[in-house]
Design an enzyme around this catalytic site. Structure first.
Site, PDB file in Angstrom:
ATOM      1  N   LYS A   1       8.244 -15.313  31.163  1.00 60.67           N
ATOM      2  CA  LYS A   1       7.702 -16.118  32.276  1.00 60.67           C
ATOM      3  C   LYS A   1       6.773 -15.280  33.155  1.00 60.67           C
ATOM      4  CE  LYS A   1      10.713 -18.048  35.231  1.00 60.67           C
ATOM      5  NZ  LYS A   1      10.440 -17.629  36.627  1.00 60.67           N
TER       6      LYS A   1
ATOM      7  N   ARG B   1      18.488 -21.087  36.447  1.00 63.76           N
ATOM      8  CA  ARG B   1      19.392 -20.039  35.918  1.00 63.76           C
ATOM      9  C   ARG B   1      20.860 -20.341  36.249  1.00 63.76           C
ATOM     10  NH1 ARG B   1      15.594 -16.734  33.759  1.00 63.76           N
ATOM     11  NH2 ARG B   1      13.777 -16.383  35.068  1.00 63.76           N
TER      12      ARG B   1
ATOM     13  N   ARG C   1       1.016 -14.178  34.749  1.00 64.89           N
ATOM     14  CA  ARG C   1      -0.020 -13.159  34.970  1.00 64.89           C
ATOM     15  C   ARG C   1      -1.173 -13.304  33.984  1.00 64.89           C
ATOM     16  NH1 ARG C   1       4.733 -11.585  36.990  1.00 64.89           N
ATOM     17  NH2 ARG C   1       4.878  -9.920  38.540  1.00 64.89           N
TER      18      ARG C   1
ATOM     19  N   LYS D   1      16.547 -16.580  46.100  1.00 65.26           N
ATOM     20  CA  LYS D   1      15.908 -17.025  44.849  1.00 65.26           C
ATOM     21  C   LYS D   1      15.823 -18.564  44.861  1.00 65.26           C
ATOM     22  CE  LYS D   1      15.157 -13.006  43.165  1.00 65.26           C
ATOM     23  NZ  LYS D   1      13.766 -12.551  43.056  1.00 65.26           N
TER      24      LYS D   1
ATOM     25  N   ARG E   1      21.893 -17.518  45.045  1.00 61.87           N
ATOM     26  CA  ARG E   1      22.589 -17.395  43.757  1.00 61.87           C
ATOM     27  C   ARG E   1      23.973 -16.773  43.889  1.00 61.87           C
ATOM     28  NH1 ARG E   1      17.349 -16.040  39.850  1.00 61.87           N
ATOM     29  NH2 ARG E   1      16.836 -18.250  39.523  1.00 61.87           N
TER      30      ARG E   1
ATOM     31  N   ASP F   1      17.127 -11.244  37.873  1.00 58.80           N
ATOM     32  CA  ASP F   1      17.350 -12.635  37.465  1.00 58.80           C
ATOM     33  C   ASP F   1      18.588 -12.809  36.583  1.00 58.80           C
ATOM     34  OD1 ASP F   1      15.144 -13.490  38.877  1.00 58.80           O
ATOM     35  OD2 ASP F   1      13.778 -13.260  37.175  1.00 58.80           O
TER      36      ASP F   1
ATOM     37  N   SER G   1      10.349  -6.041  45.380  1.00 65.26           N
ATOM     38  CA  SER G   1       9.889  -7.335  44.882  1.00 65.26           C
ATOM     39  C   SER G   1       8.572  -7.191  44.142  1.00 65.26           C
ATOM     40  CB  SER G   1       9.711  -8.319  46.049  1.00 65.26           C
ATOM     41  OG  SER G   1       8.945  -9.430  45.620  1.00 65.26           O
TER      42      SER G   1
HETATM   43  C1  S3P Z   1       9.177 -12.042  39.201  1.00 69.62           C
HETATM   44  C2  S3P Z   1       9.798 -11.204  40.085  1.00 69.62           C
HETATM   45  C3  S3P Z   1      11.168 -11.382  40.568  1.00 69.62           C
HETATM   46  C4  S3P Z   1      11.945 -12.410  39.752  1.00 69.62           C
HETATM   47  C5  S3P Z   1      11.120 -13.609  39.388  1.00 69.62           C
HETATM   48  C6  S3P Z   1       9.881 -13.193  38.617  1.00 69.62           C
HETATM   49  C7  S3P Z   1       7.776 -11.770  38.820  1.00 69.62           C
HETATM   50  O1  S3P Z   1      11.119 -11.795  41.922  1.00 69.62           O
HETATM   51  O2  S3P Z   1      13.102 -12.821  40.437  1.00 69.62           O
HETATM   52  O3  S3P Z   1      11.862 -14.513  38.590  1.00 69.62           O
HETATM   53  O4  S3P Z   1       7.310 -12.343  37.822  1.00 69.62           O
HETATM   54  O5  S3P Z   1       7.133 -10.971  39.504  1.00 69.62           O
HETATM   55  P1  S3P Z   1      11.002 -10.692  43.093  1.00 69.62           P
HETATM   56  O6  S3P Z   1       9.950  -9.760  42.672  1.00 69.62           O
HETATM   57  O7  S3P Z   1      10.626 -11.422  44.346  1.00 69.62           O
HETATM   58  O8  S3P Z   1      12.365 -10.067  43.163  1.00 69.62           O
END
Ligand code: S3P
Length: 443
Positions: free
Chosen positions: A28, A400, A33, A353, A357, A326, A174
């Site tokens: 994902k 999830r 991206r 999230k 969660r 996740d 993050s």
């Molecule tokens: C993601 C980063 C994560 C993750 C999300 C996907 C990403 O979030 O929980 O499902 O693709 O950059 P955070 O970076 O805010 O923790």
């Protein structure tokens, strides 16, 4: 798209061993991206293995709204004709990112340094999530941003006319914050620097480099420092999206807890910034073999062979949280069947999230007879040799949470229900047929 469909209650129950091959969908994070960088590059980016979940489809639609030509050529195969860095046009209507925090945060970053105006909206879950963590640094680039009370969606951004590059230390680990800043930094002159205390998933850095941006990473006493040189010409690429380790976690978990199971999950990303669950499972005694380790599309991948295992509880250190952020919901399900106690530390981010969660897992596990303790930033699960089940979990529009409880029910004494399986389509549209193909009884 923000869906207002009726809730879809679902149930899972214990059956025979799980066997066969689980072809989980594309990653994902990488799918979002690939579409966004494809839209910001010059030329045609061809993507194969794209996750066609609702979250990613919403990002594809958003890129078209900003002026890219986005076309589906076949299953998982997409073409994006980009408009170049700074070339986004003003969208005619609000950008609906549905359930996707990654989508909205990255796209806000991608447009914040181009002088156009866009409004972002999302579903009830996304509209509750904190956005100031991204809008605050984006306003430092010079963007003008209006948000609802508490920094929530809907948000309107007037992109910076004369962006200035940013030097920014992320307040929480993050990848979404980091990536939003890097994408904004693409259209700012000079060097944009992001410093993170703990390394988070590095797909943006890998892909930016692949598209021709000048980007470097070093570890200093300040932390993990990423430096991007602005105003590159991004060149369209062929992107082969590996399979998602976060989605693979669900059939892997099911095989570990259902006696007699033996499954294969091919082509899964083994990016070390995403690998925390697998490290933890091996510590718990899981029988997982990584075969045919190779590189595909700039990411390490492997075929996983997973067999039912007698597991022991472990303590997951907080320093590992970012690499499995996740996966804590499904780990708490696996931990319910382990001998002893599993402690998950440093997991406060789980509270913001798609749902809270920690709360969602604790309440749902308790409803199924599992003892759970929680603090603001930790969760402890007491494993048991037989898990009663028989409860119904509330999923709070969180894919999830929904998949985790359906997996739980495959090994409990009594069936497990969930109030709504609809959101599973955001990340794993073929979850039900894939699990049924392994022999799971759910639906
Ligand atoms: C993601 C980063 C994560 C993750 C999300 C996907 C990403 O979030 O929980 O499902 O693709 O950059 P955070 O970076 O805010 O923790």
């Amino acid at each position: 798209m923000s869906h207002s469909a009726d809730p879809r209650p679902m149930t899972s129950r214990r059956g025979g061993p799980l066997k066969g091959e689980a072809q989980v969908p594309g990653d994902k994070s990488i799918s979002h991206r690939a579409l966004i960088l494809g839209a910001m590059a010059v030329g045609e980016t061809r993507i194969t293995g794209l996750l066609e979940g609702q979250d990613v489809l919403d990002t594809a639609r958003a890129m078209a709204a900003f002026g890219a030509e986005v076309e589906r050529l076949g299953p998982g195969e997409w073409s994006v004709h980009g408009v170049g860095v700074g070339g986004f046009r003003e969208p005619e209507s609000a950008i609906d990112c549905g359930n996707s925090g990654t989508g909205v945060r990255l796209i806000m970053g991608a447009m914040a340094t181009t002088p156009i105006t866009a409004t972002f909206v999302g579903d009830a879950s996304l509209s509750r999530r904190p956005m100031a963590r991204v809008t605050e640094p984006l306003s430092q680039f010079g963007a003008q941003i209006t948000a609802r009370e508490g920094g929530r969606l809907p948000i309107t951004i007037r992109g910076a006319q004369d962006p200035v590059p940013l030097h920014y230390r992320t307040p929480v680990a993050s990848a979404q914050i980091k990536s939003a800043i890097l994408l904004a930094g693409l259209n700012a002159p000079g060097q944009t620097v992001v410093i993170e205390a703990e390394p988070t998933r590095d797909h943006s850095e890998r892909m930016l480099s692949g598209f021709g941006a000048e980007i470097g990473t070093r570890t200093t006493e300040e932390g993990h420092v990423i430096t991007l040189t602005g105003r590159p010409e991004l060149t369209a690429q062929a992107v082969a999206v590996p399979r998602d380790p976060s989605s693979a976690a669900f059939p892997v978990a099911a095989a570990l807890i259902v006696p007699g199971s033996d499954i294969r999950v091919p082509g899964v990303s083994r990016n070390p910034t995403r690998d925390g669950l697998y490290v933890t499972l091996l510590e718990m005694g899981a029988d997982i073999v990584f075969e045919n380790v190779r590189e595909e599309g700039g990411e390490p991948v492997a075929d996983l062979v997973v067999r039912h295992s007698a597991l022991k509880g472990v303590t997951v250190p907080s320093g590992r949280a970012a690499s499995m952020i996740d996966e804590f919901p499904i780990l708490s399900v696996i931990a319910s069947f382990a001998e002893g106690v599993t402690v998950m530390n440093g997991v406060a981010e789980l509270r913001v999230k798609e749902s809270d969660r920690i709360d969602a897992m604790a309440r749902g596990l308790e409803a199924n007879g599992v003892r759970v303790e929680e603090t603001r930033d930790s969760m402890t699960v007491h494993g048991m040799s037989r898990v009663p089940g028989g409860g119904c979990a509330v999923t709070h529009l969180d894919h999830r949470i929904a998949m985790s409880f359906l997996v739980l029910g495959l090994a409990t004494d009594n069936p497990v229900g969930i109030d709504d399986g609809g959101p599973i389509a955001t990340s794993f549209p073929d979850f039900l047929p894939l699990m049924a193909g392994l022999g799971a009884e759910l639906g």
